[in-house]
Motif scaffolding. Structure first.
Motif, PDB file in Angstrom:
ATOM      1  N   ASP A 258       0.821  -1.212   0.000  1.00 61.74           N
ATOM      2  CA  ASP A 258       0.000   0.000   0.000  1.00 61.74           C
ATOM      3  C   ASP A 258       0.854   1.261   0.000  1.00 61.74           C
ATOM      4  N   GLY A 260       1.407   2.989  -2.911  1.00 67.32           N
ATOM      5  CA  GLY A 260       0.966   3.846  -4.005  1.00 67.32           C
ATOM      6  C   GLY A 260       1.942   3.897  -5.164  1.00 67.32           C
ATOM      7  N   LYS A 283       2.049   7.213  -2.268  1.00 69.87           N
ATOM      8  CA  LYS A 283       1.108   7.788  -1.299  1.00 69.87           C
ATOM      9  C   LYS A 283       1.827   8.600  -0.237  1.00 69.87           C
ATOM     10  N   TYR A 289       6.280  11.077   1.761  1.00 71.08           N
ATOM     11  CA  TYR A 289       5.873  10.343   0.567  1.00 71.08           C
ATOM     12  C   TYR A 289       6.701   9.066   0.434  1.00 71.08           C
TER      13      TYR A 289
END
Length: 336
Positions: A258, A260, A283, A289
């Motif tokens: 997860d 991104g 993400k 980030y």
């Protein structure tokens, strides 16, 4: 005095003497350990002997290992640890002095976070055997703060496994005694200097591209700007300059999910010297980030960093991640 009375008196003296002795022992248990006061807490620990440091918290473990070229974090794919941070922590541990010391009851262990919630710190030698161990508990404050979580502590409650019946207060808050990789990593990041072309592409396909012919040349916007608008050169300069100021906040665990990075924002940069970079920005996790990158530069440190998923502070990327319309400014009519 008959024999019966004398026997009673002897028995009474024995009882009173035993009670006095018990009371004396109990008082001694409540008093600070004067013999240990001011003495090194981790006796015999030497910096040259430390080959690994293992820190265990409830639900987290971090192992620092000494290599030929520095220290690494085992749980982060051998990511480089900060040599200065490791050295400082080892020296602090060696210099820890036994301050106030008191007997530790079972009820006190939970109150002082010296039970299962304690942080375990173990210094190991080259053979993997422990050189010294300590359990680090609750922060110590001389005065009760309004917010203990944010207030700077005056020390820490510490327990030695070889003396589990006593708790020591040390004058150092031992902030580094935590299994959080962000406290230990080498924060040096890849840096992109003297950018010649810079392109941004968001997942929806929108973005922009700017370029210049030299270090002191003006930036130009590919495709031009809409009528009445022009490229904001200060924002173009900031977008490229911040790529030379990158730093790391943390590094993700191998196989992190997860992030991104399967549908990232892309930053492509080419330096005036011809080196090419592609940065994937995923993400936002808190204030950082998820980032990965590739580089054509022949730099050993960059090649090592490119093997990891990094976390970069939002503040270091926000100038480069501006949308196209945010890179523009209105053109002032002539004469005004």
């Amino acid at each position: 005095m008959n024999a019966r009375v004398a026997a009673i008196l002897v028995l009474l003296l024995a009882v009173l003497g035993g009670a006095a002795l018990l009371s004396q022992r109990q008082d001694a248990a409540r008093q600070p350990d004067a013999g240990a006061l001011g003495q090194p807490l981790l006796k015999g620990l030497k910096a040259a002997d430390v080959a690994a440091i293992r820190i265990v918290e409830p639900g987290a473990t971090l192992t620092l290992k000494r290599k030929d070229d520095g220290w690494t974090i085992a749980e982060r794919g051998e990511f480089p640890a900060s040599l200065a941070t490791v050295r400082d922590f080892v020296l602090k541990a060696i210099e820890l002095k036994a301050g106030q010391s008191e007997a530790l009851g079972e009820k006190d262990r939970a109150r002082l976070q010296l039970d299962a919630s304690a942080t375990q710190v173990e210094f190991q030698g080259a053979d993997g055997k422990p050189l010294a161990r300590m359990l680090v508990g609750k922060k110590y404050f001389k005065r009760d703060p309004d917010d203990p979580a944010k207030a700077p502590a005056d020390g820490r409650f510490v327990l030695l496994p070889e003396a589990p019946e006593r708790v020591f207060i040390v004058a150092d808050p031992l902030a580094q005694a935590a299994a959080q990789s962000r406290l230990w990593i080498d924060r040096t990041a890849f840096k992109i200097e003297k950018v010649g072309t810079l392109e941004l592409r968001h997942p929806d396909g929108s973005g922009w591209r700017i370029e210049r012919s030299g270090d002191n040349a003006d930036w130009k916007l590919a495709g031009g700007a809409p009528a009445g608008m022009k490229l904001d050169t200060s924002r173009a300069n900031a977008a490229s300059y911040m790529l030379s100021q990158l730093e790391l906040a943390d590094v993700a665990a191998p196989g992190a999910k997860d992030t991104g990075l399967d549908a990232p924002t892309l930053i492509r940069a080419t330096t005036l010297g011809g080196a090419r970079y592609e940065i994937k920005v995923g993400k936002l996790a808190g204030d950082d980030y998820f980032v990965s990158f590739t580089s054509s530069a022949d730099d050993a440190k960059e090649k090592a960093l490119a093997q990891h998923v990094l976390l970069v502070p939002k503040s270091k990327l926000e100038d480069t991640l501006r949308k196209r319309d945010e890179m523009l400014e209105k053109v002032q009519p002539a004469g005004k």
